[in-house]
Design a protein around this motif. Structure first.
Motif, PDB file in Angstrom:
ATOM      1  N   GLU A   1    -101.767   5.469 -33.805  1.00 56.16           N
ATOM      2  CA  GLU A   1    -102.052   6.642 -34.418  1.00 56.16           C
ATOM      3  C   GLU A   1    -101.670   7.574 -33.479  1.00 56.16           C
ATOM      4  O   GLU A   1    -101.556   7.249 -32.260  1.00 56.16           O
ATOM      5  CB  GLU A   1    -103.858   6.682 -34.253  1.00 56.16           C
ATOM      6  CG  GLU A   1    -104.501   6.106 -35.088  1.00 56.16           C
ATOM      7  CD  GLU A   1    -106.003   6.343 -34.790  1.00 56.16           C
ATOM      8  OE1 GLU A   1    -106.492   7.330 -34.800  1.00 56.16           O
ATOM      9  OE2 GLU A   1    -106.587   4.984 -34.541  1.00 56.16           O
ATOM     10  N   PRO A   2    -101.619   9.106 -33.744  1.00 53.88           N
ATOM     11  CA  PRO A   2    -101.060   9.819 -32.798  1.00 53.88           C
ATOM     12  C   PRO A   2    -102.373  10.230 -31.887  1.00 53.88           C
ATOM     13  O   PRO A   2    -103.256   9.965 -32.021  1.00 53.88           O
ATOM     14  CB  PRO A   2    -100.906  11.156 -33.594  1.00 53.88           C
ATOM     15  CG  PRO A   2    -101.504  10.911 -35.007  1.00 53.88           C
ATOM     16  CD  PRO A   2    -101.838   9.255 -35.271  1.00 53.88           C
ATOM     17  N   GLY A   3    -101.511  10.441 -30.628  1.00 52.48           N
ATOM     18  CA  GLY A   3    -102.633  10.475 -29.580  1.00 52.48           C
ATOM     19  C   GLY A   3    -102.803  12.019 -28.976  1.00 52.48           C
ATOM     20  O   GLY A   3    -101.973  12.479 -29.233  1.00 52.48           O
TER      21      GLY A   3
ATOM     22  N   GLU B   1    -102.928  14.709 -26.521  1.00 52.57           N
ATOM     23  CA  GLU B   1    -102.556  15.141 -25.028  1.00 52.57           C
ATOM     24  C   GLU B   1    -103.228  16.131 -24.789  1.00 52.57           C
ATOM     25  O   GLU B   1    -103.450  17.358 -25.397  1.00 52.57           O
ATOM     26  CB  GLU B   1    -101.023  15.096 -24.900  1.00 52.57           C
ATOM     27  CG  GLU B   1    -100.567  13.869 -24.998  1.00 52.57           C
ATOM     28  CD  GLU B   1     -99.859  13.141 -23.915  1.00 52.57           C
ATOM     29  OE1 GLU B   1     -99.382  14.103 -22.926  1.00 52.57           O
ATOM     30  OE2 GLU B   1    -100.075  12.109 -23.634  1.00 52.57           O
TER      31      GLU B   1
ATOM     32  N   PHE C   1    -101.854  19.949 -24.998  1.00 48.10           N
ATOM     33  CA  PHE C   1    -102.010  20.959 -26.009  1.00 48.10           C
ATOM     34  C   PHE C   1    -103.193  21.630 -26.206  1.00 48.10           C
ATOM     35  O   PHE C   1    -104.185  21.090 -27.016  1.00 48.10           O
ATOM     36  CB  PHE C   1    -101.472  19.958 -27.435  1.00 48.10           C
ATOM     37  CG  PHE C   1    -100.054  19.591 -27.227  1.00 48.10           C
ATOM     38  CD1 PHE C   1     -98.842  20.273 -27.727  1.00 48.10           C
ATOM     39  CD2 PHE C   1     -99.704  18.055 -26.924  1.00 48.10           C
ATOM     40  CE1 PHE C   1     -97.692  19.960 -27.785  1.00 48.10           C
ATOM     41  CE2 PHE C   1     -98.307  17.847 -26.574  1.00 48.10           C
ATOM     42  CZ  PHE C   1     -97.229  18.660 -27.213  1.00 48.10           C
TER      43      PHE C   1
ATOM     44  N   VAL D   1     -97.518  18.435 -33.965  1.00 45.57           N
ATOM     45  CA  VAL D   1     -97.052  17.397 -33.267  1.00 45.57           C
ATOM     46  C   VAL D   1     -97.701  16.365 -34.043  1.00 45.57           C
ATOM     47  O   VAL D   1     -96.740  15.066 -34.177  1.00 45.57           O
ATOM     48  CB  VAL D   1     -97.582  17.406 -31.811  1.00 45.57           C
ATOM     49  CG1 VAL D   1     -97.135  15.975 -31.175  1.00 45.57           C
ATOM     50  CG2 VAL D   1     -96.604  18.550 -31.075  1.00 45.57           C
TER      51      VAL D   1
ATOM     52  N   LYS E   1     -96.077  15.445 -37.062  1.00 48.09           N
ATOM     53  CA  LYS E   1     -94.944  14.653 -37.216  1.00 48.09           C
ATOM     54  C   LYS E   1     -95.027  13.312 -36.468  1.00 48.09           C
ATOM     55  O   LYS E   1     -93.973  12.235 -37.119  1.00 48.09           O
ATOM     56  CB  LYS E   1     -93.969  15.579 -35.863  1.00 48.09           C
ATOM     57  CG  LYS E   1     -92.828  15.114 -35.657  1.00 48.09           C
ATOM     58  CD  LYS E   1     -91.674  16.023 -35.132  1.00 48.09           C
ATOM     59  CE  LYS E   1     -90.348  15.648 -35.072  1.00 48.09           C
ATOM     60  NZ  LYS E   1     -89.311  16.880 -34.792  1.00 48.09           N
ATOM     61  N   ILE E   2     -95.840  12.926 -35.621  1.00 48.60           N
ATOM     62  CA  ILE E   2     -95.942  11.658 -35.150  1.00 48.60           C
ATOM     63  C   ILE E   2     -96.290  10.605 -36.327  1.00 48.60           C
ATOM     64  O   ILE E   2     -95.758   9.422 -36.700  1.00 48.60           O
ATOM     65  CB  ILE E   2     -97.028  11.510 -34.095  1.00 48.60           C
ATOM     66  CG1 ILE E   2     -96.618  12.151 -32.987  1.00 48.60           C
ATOM     67  CG2 ILE E   2     -97.334   9.950 -33.928  1.00 48.60           C
ATOM     68  CD1 ILE E   2     -95.322  11.704 -32.144  1.00 48.60           C
TER      69      ILE E   2
ATOM     70  N   LEU F   1     -93.374   9.912 -38.427  1.00 45.84           N
ATOM     71  CA  LEU F   1     -92.636   8.954 -37.864  1.00 45.84           C
ATOM     72  C   LEU F   1     -92.958   7.571 -38.045  1.00 45.84           C
ATOM     73  O   LEU F   1     -92.121   6.547 -38.068  1.00 45.84           O
ATOM     74  CB  LEU F   1     -92.193   9.472 -36.402  1.00 45.84           C
ATOM     75  CG  LEU F   1     -91.353  10.704 -36.236  1.00 45.84           C
ATOM     76  CD1 LEU F   1     -91.578  10.859 -34.961  1.00 45.84           C
ATOM     77  CD2 LEU F   1     -89.819  10.324 -36.690  1.00 45.84           C
TER      78      LEU F   1
ATOM     79  N   MET G   1     -88.855  17.650 -29.092  1.00 42.14           N
ATOM     80  CA  MET G   1     -89.226  16.014 -29.023  1.00 42.14           C
ATOM     81  C   MET G   1     -87.955  15.161 -29.121  1.00 42.14           C
ATOM     82  O   MET G   1     -87.583  15.260 -30.212  1.00 42.14           O
ATOM     83  CB  MET G   1     -90.441  16.007 -29.871  1.00 42.14           C
ATOM     84  CG  MET G   1     -91.081  14.776 -29.552  1.00 42.14           C
ATOM     85  SD  MET G   1     -92.821  14.409 -30.297  1.00 42.14           S
ATOM     86  CE  MET G   1     -92.506  14.806 -31.957  1.00 42.14           C
TER      87      MET G   1
ATOM     88  N   PHE H   1     -91.625  10.524 -27.838  1.00 39.35           N
ATOM     89  CA  PHE H   1     -92.354   9.935 -29.053  1.00 39.35           C
ATOM     90  C   PHE H   1     -93.585   9.242 -28.575  1.00 39.35           C
ATOM     91  O   PHE H   1     -94.731   9.364 -29.123  1.00 39.35           O
ATOM     92  CB  PHE H   1     -91.431   9.473 -29.836  1.00 39.35           C
ATOM     93  CG  PHE H   1     -91.994   8.276 -30.944  1.00 39.35           C
ATOM     94  CD1 PHE H   1     -92.459   9.134 -32.182  1.00 39.35           C
ATOM     95  CD2 PHE H   1     -92.135   7.148 -30.610  1.00 39.35           C
ATOM     96  CE1 PHE H   1     -92.967   8.301 -33.290  1.00 39.35           C
ATOM     97  CE2 PHE H   1     -92.714   6.215 -31.970  1.00 39.35           C
ATOM     98  CZ  PHE H   1     -93.152   6.775 -33.104  1.00 39.35           C
TER      99      PHE H   1
ATOM    100  N   HIS I   1     -96.794  10.578 -27.266  1.00 38.39           N
ATOM    101  CA  HIS I   1     -97.676  10.932 -28.434  1.00 38.39           C
ATOM    102  C   HIS I   1     -98.496  10.044 -29.112  1.00 38.39           C
ATOM    103  O   HIS I   1     -99.119  10.361 -30.113  1.00 38.39           O
ATOM    104  CB  HIS I   1     -97.250  12.042 -29.347  1.00 38.39           C
ATOM    105  CG  HIS I   1     -96.530  13.092 -28.364  1.00 38.39           C
ATOM    106  ND1 HIS I   1     -97.364  14.236 -27.851  1.00 38.39           N
ATOM    107  CD2 HIS I   1     -95.380  13.678 -28.232  1.00 38.39           C
ATOM    108  CE1 HIS I   1     -96.586  15.186 -27.309  1.00 38.39           C
ATOM    109  NE2 HIS I   1     -95.352  14.828 -27.499  1.00 38.39           N
ATOM    110  N   ILE I   2     -98.402   8.723 -28.714  1.00 35.06           N
ATOM    111  CA  ILE I   2     -99.106   7.511 -29.368  1.00 35.06           C
ATOM    112  C   ILE I   2    -100.300   7.392 -28.783  1.00 35.06           C
ATOM    113  O   ILE I   2    -100.413   7.402 -27.580  1.00 35.06           O
ATOM    114  CB  ILE I   2     -98.154   6.463 -29.613  1.00 35.06           C
ATOM    115  CG1 ILE I   2     -96.910   6.756 -30.646  1.00 35.06           C
ATOM    116  CG2 ILE I   2     -98.895   5.518 -30.307  1.00 35.06           C
ATOM    117  CD1 ILE I   2     -96.117   5.949 -31.304  1.00 35.06           C
ATOM    118  N   LYS I   3    -101.510   7.287 -29.578  1.00 34.61           N
ATOM    119  CA  LYS I   3    -102.562   6.881 -28.799  1.00 34.61           C
ATOM    120  C   LYS I   3    -102.595   6.052 -27.977  1.00 34.61           C
ATOM    121  O   LYS I   3    -102.262   4.669 -28.396  1.00 34.61           O
ATOM    122  CB  LYS I   3    -103.755   6.854 -30.091  1.00 34.61           C
ATOM    123  CG  LYS I   3    -105.107   7.386 -29.349  1.00 34.61           C
ATOM    124  CD  LYS I   3    -106.238   7.057 -30.374  1.00 34.61           C
ATOM    125  CE  LYS I   3    -107.008   8.152 -30.506  1.00 34.61           C
ATOM    126  NZ  LYS I   3    -107.902   7.808 -31.693  1.00 34.61           N
TER     127      LYS I   3
END
Lengths: 186, 355
Positions: A106-108, A110, A113, A122, A125-126, A129, B1, B6, B9-11
């Motif tokens: 999962e996107p994290g 941060e 932001f 962001v 986008k993650i 991807l 980015m 990349f 930004h991943i958990k």
């Protein structure tokens, strides 16, 4: 928290020491529980499988060797246990897909932001991807860049040869780079 | 980015939810009770296979010999069950409990000496009682029961020495295995552990596990006292408590006091010599509550004190020699504190604060 200390507790546990067994559990249970969440969102199933992992350790303690890396050994055991369970459930319950989403990432969020808008951008986008990668690619990226495992360790967790693991990483990186390219030209 | 960013930004796993403390403990209990069920099932099958009918006692022994390689200690030896299997008999003598018999040892003080071959020689201060008892294999447990008013000491085959104070019990294997040296203590002992880096020495009590490599220390863990204590003379010990969840390391002249009810403990600085003086036949007291002093004496001389009101407010300092008879000891105590002593019988005394 050195690997030496892990191994010392491991061999005490093999010799029948109950406290060493409980030490290993307390040290790794959260690591395993978090890892399990990459394979399923079913917390109860993760707990059942962690129980299975530790029960199996206990039952085979007379014949177990000391692994090169205790954490990796436990992660492999949990993964096998979870995959077996998911497979079994998919056989009995047709509504459940076997390992449907594959490896979950999962996107994290941060902290830096602060701006909701750019954060959401962001994250989106993650997510895009991650969707481009196959489950195996997501999994190997996770071991390599988030768990920071050695190649040998990745090979044992994913049952890959050294060369295949290298190839899989290369292909995954290429995929990500290409998607970035497309993202920019949008 | 770019690609490297990349991954930022991943958990991370650290951001994923953990099990709550309750869930973690509940899961552990599930694991342990599942293992216990497994052991029982496994045991039943082998008993059927060998066609043996066995009492629970024999079953426990079988479990150790069948499922543990001979040089290792069986997991989770049930010491408390072993304690309960030997009732506190009317006998006032020190007893050595072997699987097939009990040996009564006369005299106030005695010594047990174990050889590497598993033989034990018993010497007592009451004459020249010397026995050599041939022992069984290493998995067999011995239990030494020291009643109030008696003391004993053991020299183990590895050279470790142990002094056992009045009103104590100790359980130990006839011969230590090659992986760990483990004993169980209820009451008070002082240990001088022979260093052996490959075989840690573990002293278990009802509430604590004390791990040592080679060191001298005193353990006081009486079942009828709320607080258990470990005092270290030299070396280093690690005490595991609160059902295996917490631990503390001690340095020389530190004492760990453990409350087995609250599962909490604290470390304080002490003169550890004070805690082992009983071994040499005297008790030093420093501003200690008189009730504490009397409790110790009652254990040592095996008498009962009826303590009057207000005694707990009195404290005393000094040294009591325990080779003297009790009336002499109480006479000394009377000089140190404003108390009255009335002797009701040979074994009961009434102590009151002087009006």
């Amino acid at each position: 928290m050195s690997e030496e200390e892990n191994k010392a507790h491991w061999s005490l546990f093999l010799a029948g020491n109950h406290e060493a067994y409980s030490w290993l559990y307390n040290k790794y249970v959260q690591v395993l529980y978090r890892y399990g969440q990459h394979l399923t969102s079913d917390g109860e199933m993760i707990k059942d499988c962690i129980q299975e992992v530790f029960a199996n350790l206990y039952r085979s303690r007379k014949s177990l060797p000391t692994p090169a890396n205790v954490k990796v050994y436990l992660i492999v055991s949990l993964k096998n246990s979870l995959l077996r369970r998911m497979h079994r459930e998919s056989v009995y319950d047709r509504n459940k897909d076997a390992h449907s989403g594959g490896f979950l990432l999962e996107p994290g969020v941060e902290e830096r932001f602060i701006d909701d808008e750019s954060q959401r951008a962001v994250e989106e986008k993650i997510v895009r991807l991650l969707a481009v990668l196959t489950p195996r690619q997501r999994e190997i990226m996770y071991y390599r860049y988030i768990q920071e495992m050695e190649f040998e360790e990745i090979c044992s967790v994913m049952e890959l040869s050294y060369q295949s693991a290298q190839n899989l990483i290369q292909r995954s990186m290429k995929r990500i780079r290409e998607s970035f390219g497309r993202g920019r030209s949008d | 980015m770019d690609t490297s960013e990349f991954f930022k930004h991943i958990k991370k796993d650290s951001a994923l939810p953990d099990l709550s403390d309750e869930e973690r403990v509940a899961l552990w209990n599930r694991i342990v009770s599942g293992n216990r069920r497994y052991d029982r099932r496994y045991l039943r099958w082998s008993l059927i296979a060998t066609g043996a009918a066995a009492s629970i006692c024999l079953a426990l022994l079988l479990r150790q010999s069948l499922f543990a390689p001979p040089e290792q200690t069986a997991p989770e030896t049930n010491y408390v069950a072993m304690l309960q299997s030997v009732p506190a008999a009317a006998s006032q003598e020190v007893r050595l409990v072997l699987p097939d018999k009990q040996i009564a040892i006369e005299g106030k003080d005695s010594e047990l000496d174990y050889s590497r071959e598993g033989e034990v020689e018993i010497r007592s201060d009451k004459g020249d009682v010397t026995k050599a008892e041939k022992l069984q294999s290493a998995e067999v447990f011995n239990q030494l029961v020291v009643p109030f008013g008696r003391r004993s000491s053991i020299t183990f085959a590895d050279g470790t020495q142990m002094w056992v104070n009045s009103g104590s019990r100790v359980i130990y294997p006839a011969n230590f295995g090659s992986a760990v040296r483990e004993i169980f203590v209820e009451g008070e002992v002082m240990l001088d552990v022979r260093r052996d880096a490959r075989r840690p020495f573990i002293v278990k009590t009802r509430g604590m596990d004390i791990r040592v490599m080679g060191t001298q220390f005193n353990v006081s863990a009486y079942d009828n006292e709320d607080v258990a204590r470990v005092a270290l003379l030299n070396g280093k010990v690690c005490v595991v408590f609160a059902e295996g969840k917490e631990s503390v390391s001690l340095s020389p002249n530190q004492m760990f006091s453990y409350d087995g009810q609250a599962l909490t403990g604290e470390v304080s600085s002490v003169n550890a010599e004070d805690f082992i003086a009983w071994r040499d036949g005297y008790f030093p007291f420093k501003m200690q509550a008189l009730t504490d002093v009397l409790r110790k004496l009652s254990r040592y001389y095996n008498v009962r004190f009826t303590m009057g009101e207000g005694l707990s407010r009195l404290s005393c300092s000094g040294k009591l020699h325990l080779n003297d008879n009790l009336d002499d000891v109480l006479g000394i105590l009377k000089k140190a504190a404003p108390i009255e002593v009335k002797k009701e019988s040979d074994t009961t005394y009434i102590i009151n604060v002087k009006p």
